[in-house]
Scaffold this active site. Structure first.
Site, PDB file in Angstrom:
ATOM      1  CG  ASN A 120      87.401  21.117  42.334  1.00  0.00           C
ATOM      2  OD1 ASN A 120      86.672  21.438  43.263  1.00  0.00           O
ATOM      3  ND2 ASN A 120      87.214  19.993  41.659  1.00  0.00           N
ATOM      4  CG  ASP A 153      86.016  18.599  33.287  1.00  0.00           C
ATOM      5  OD1 ASP A 153      84.946  18.014  33.527  1.00  0.00           O
ATOM      6  OD2 ASP A 153      86.127  19.835  33.301  1.00  0.00           O
ATOM      7  CE  LYS A 163      80.060  23.981  31.248  1.00  0.00           C
ATOM      8  NZ  LYS A 163      80.745  24.665  32.310  1.00  0.00           N
ATOM      9  CE  LYS A 202      78.380  19.077  30.918  1.00  0.00           C
ATOM     10  NZ  LYS A 202      79.253  18.808  32.061  1.00  0.00           N
TER      11      LYS A 202
HETATM   12  N1  CTP Z   1      79.965  17.374  35.649  1.00  0.00           N
HETATM   13  C1  CTP Z   1      79.873  16.010  35.748  1.00  0.00           C
HETATM   14  N2  CTP Z   1      80.931  15.224  35.401  1.00  0.00           N
HETATM   15  C2  CTP Z   1      82.066  15.759  34.954  1.00  0.00           C
HETATM   16  C3  CTP Z   1      82.194  17.159  34.851  1.00  0.00           C
HETATM   17  C4  CTP Z   1      81.113  17.939  35.225  1.00  0.00           C
HETATM   18  O1  CTP Z   1      78.826  15.508  36.150  1.00  0.00           O
HETATM   19  N3  CTP Z   1      83.075  14.977  34.627  1.00  0.00           N
HETATM   20  C5  CTP Z   1      78.788  18.173  36.005  1.00  0.00           C
HETATM   21  C6  CTP Z   1      78.990  19.106  37.198  1.00  0.00           C
HETATM   22  O2  CTP Z   1      78.613  18.494  38.411  1.00  0.00           O
HETATM   23  C7  CTP Z   1      78.078  20.272  36.850  1.00  0.00           C
HETATM   24  C8  CTP Z   1      78.102  20.309  35.320  1.00  0.00           C
HETATM   25  O3  CTP Z   1      78.532  19.025  34.903  1.00  0.00           O
HETATM   26  O4  CTP Z   1      76.748  20.033  37.240  1.00  0.00           O
HETATM   27  C9  CTP Z   1      79.007  21.335  34.711  1.00  0.00           C
HETATM   28  O5  CTP Z   1      80.273  21.225  35.256  1.00  0.00           O
HETATM   29  P1  CTP Z   1      81.446  22.214  34.825  1.00  0.00           P
HETATM   30  O6  CTP Z   1      82.696  21.784  35.491  1.00  0.00           O
HETATM   31  O7  CTP Z   1      81.011  23.630  34.965  1.00  0.00           O
HETATM   32  O8  CTP Z   1      81.520  22.004  33.287  1.00  0.00           O
HETATM   33  P2  CTP Z   1      82.273  20.976  32.409  1.00  0.00           P
HETATM   34  O9  CTP Z   1      81.296  20.016  31.869  1.00  0.00           O
HETATM   35  O10 CTP Z   1      83.406  20.398  33.151  1.00  0.00           O
HETATM   36  O11 CTP Z   1      82.744  21.857  31.187  1.00  0.00           O
HETATM   37  P3  CTP Z   1      83.945  22.902  31.053  1.00  0.00           P
HETATM   38  O12 CTP Z   1      85.154  22.233  31.600  1.00  0.00           O
HETATM   39  O13 CTP Z   1      83.995  23.130  29.594  1.00  0.00           O
HETATM   40  O14 CTP Z   1      83.514  24.124  31.797  1.00  0.00           O
END
Ligand code: CTP
Length: 402
Positions: free
Chosen positions: A210, A279, A340, A344
């Site tokens: 990304n 993800d 979140k 979380k």
């Molecule tokens: N995060 C994480 N591990 C993952 C995905 C995200 O620790 N596999 C953490 C990121 O570092 C951030 C928070 O979760 O602090 C939110 O990340 P974000 O990408 O915005 O959200 P997602 O949990 O991936 O949810 P979505 O894809 O629905 O936006």
């Protein structure tokens, strides 16, 4: 961080004395008041007029003559200073400082300095630097509270290779920021920060990633270190260098980041997750390069979920630990970020919209909203460095400094 601070630079004889002109300029631009004392030999490498001009103060020379601003500059300047950096420090000035010899202006100022942070940056030939007498003298100074700035390794003016190069102005500037730029309100705290983008391999050539540059996470790690914390930065791919004064653990994939974080997460007082973690990752990584001739005009990569590192830390959070995550959204910022926070089990989510001007990937600024279980706080557009400090301010307010 150095705005309004008084910085005293002591320059002794070394070819690297020219680097101090850049440092003096950086300090001046940062709004510090800079004073310089030079030894006789330093003046053979660089003219004091350079420092007169850059600092707008008359450089104090070795002759105790009437040209100096004050007949007792060696007493006045260390008294005024917020930090005193001796750089480049020759073997001679190091020995004088270690033994208490005060036979010129700089060595006298060193003896007179007692109330401000003292830093010394050795610069000399590798064989001189490695000589046990120099090492013993540096150890003596360290034991007395001096910060010894380790010299760089590389090509030396005399043709040798090795340790003894004066660090560049930018690095010395950071040491001065560390010495007197911030209150050490995170002293004794362990802080873990994640930063940058993960890379999920498709085959030996390609990966999924990304746009994260690591600027926000790096700013947080740096700010926490400047405020006295012991910082671990778990860094994926970043477009910016890892900051000084932090223990950087390099990782590539979400799996590696998960392993690096969970190995030490229970020892942390504060965890801040600014990394953009994938993800999903390819369910299978091809061992050889995927060739077009084998795939036809369309192909599919099956993806599987990675660990959610923040959610795992929320589930396994030790008593008293502060857990902060980020949420970058394109729609429904507060609603998504709020979900979140709850799902979380974080103590705070720093939410930002990719749509806001001044926020997003690679910018030096950010526009964020803090979401806590007891309310939200919207911040104006701020530099990422300021956002980093505001995050740490909230955590300290919540958890205290003990
Ligand atoms: N995060 C994480 N591990 C993952 C995905 C995200 O620790 N596999 C953490 C990121 O570092 C951030 C928070 O979760 O602090 C939110 O990340 P974000 O990408 O915005 O959200 P997602 O949990 O991936 O949810 P979505 O894809 O629905 O936006």
């Amino acid at each position: 961080m150095l705005k309004g601070k008084t910085i005293l630079l002591g320059i002794s004889g070394s070819i690297s004395a020219y680097k101090m002109a850049h440092l003096a300029s950086l300090l001046q631009q940062a709004g510090a008041s800079v004073y310089v004392i030079m030894t006789k030999n330093a003046c053979r490498f660089i003219d004091p007029v350079v420092f007169d001009t850059l600092t707008r103060h008359r450089t104090v020379l070795d002759d105790f003559d009437r040209a100096n601003e004050s007949p007792v500059s060696h007493i006045d300047l260390p008294k005024m200073a917020d930090a005193f950096l001796v750089a480049p420090a020759s073997a001679d000035i190091i020995a004088k400082a270690a033994l208490g010899i005060a036979d010129d202006m700089l060595s006298s100022a060193i003896i007179a300095a007692y109330s401000c942070p003292l830093l010394i940056a050795p610069a000399m030939n590798v064989h001189m630097f490695e000589n046990p007498v120099v090492q013993e003298n540096l150890k003596k100074l360290q034991d007395r509270g001096w910060t010894v700035v380790a010299p760089g390794i590389g090509f030396q003016a005399c043709g040798d290779m090795g340790s003894g190069r004066l660090p560049e102005g930018e690095e010395l500037f950071e040491w001065l920021e560390m010495a007197c730029g911030a209150e050490k309100d995170l002293k004794g705290k362990k802080v873990l920060v994640t930063s940058g983008a993960t890379r999920e391999a498709i085959d030996p050539v390609r990966f999924i990633t990304n746009h994260s540059t690591g600027k926000m996470g790096t700013a947080i790690a740096r700010a926490a270190a400047m405020r006295g914390a012991e910082v671990t930065l778990v860094a994926g791919d970043m477009r910016v260098p890892a900051p000084q004064f932090v223990n950087t653990v390099r990782v590539v994939s979400a799996e590696e980041m998960f392993n690096a974080v969970t190995a030490v997460s229970d020892q942390q007082d504060i965890i801040i997750m600014a990394a953009a973690v994938a993800d999903f990752r390819p369910a299978e990584v091809a061992s050889e390069k995927i060739k077009k001739k084998n795939t036809g005009t369309e192909t599919t990569i099956t993806l599987t979920r990675t660990h959610d590192i923040l959610a795992w830390c929320g589930e396994h959070k030790p008593e008293g630990q502060f857990l902060c995550g980020f949420a970058m959204e394109t729609t429904d910022l507060l609603q998504n970020a709020g979900e979140k926070l709850r799902k979380k089990k974080a103590d705070m989510i720093v939410a930002n919209s990719l749509r806001a001007a001044g926020a997003g990937f690679g910018t030096d600024t950010n526009v964020v909203t803090f979401l806590r279980p007891d309310g939200t706080e919207e911040l104006p557009i701020l530099s990422k460095n300021e956002v980093a400090d505001r995050i740490l301010d909230i955590i300290i307010k919540e958890r205290g400094t003990d």
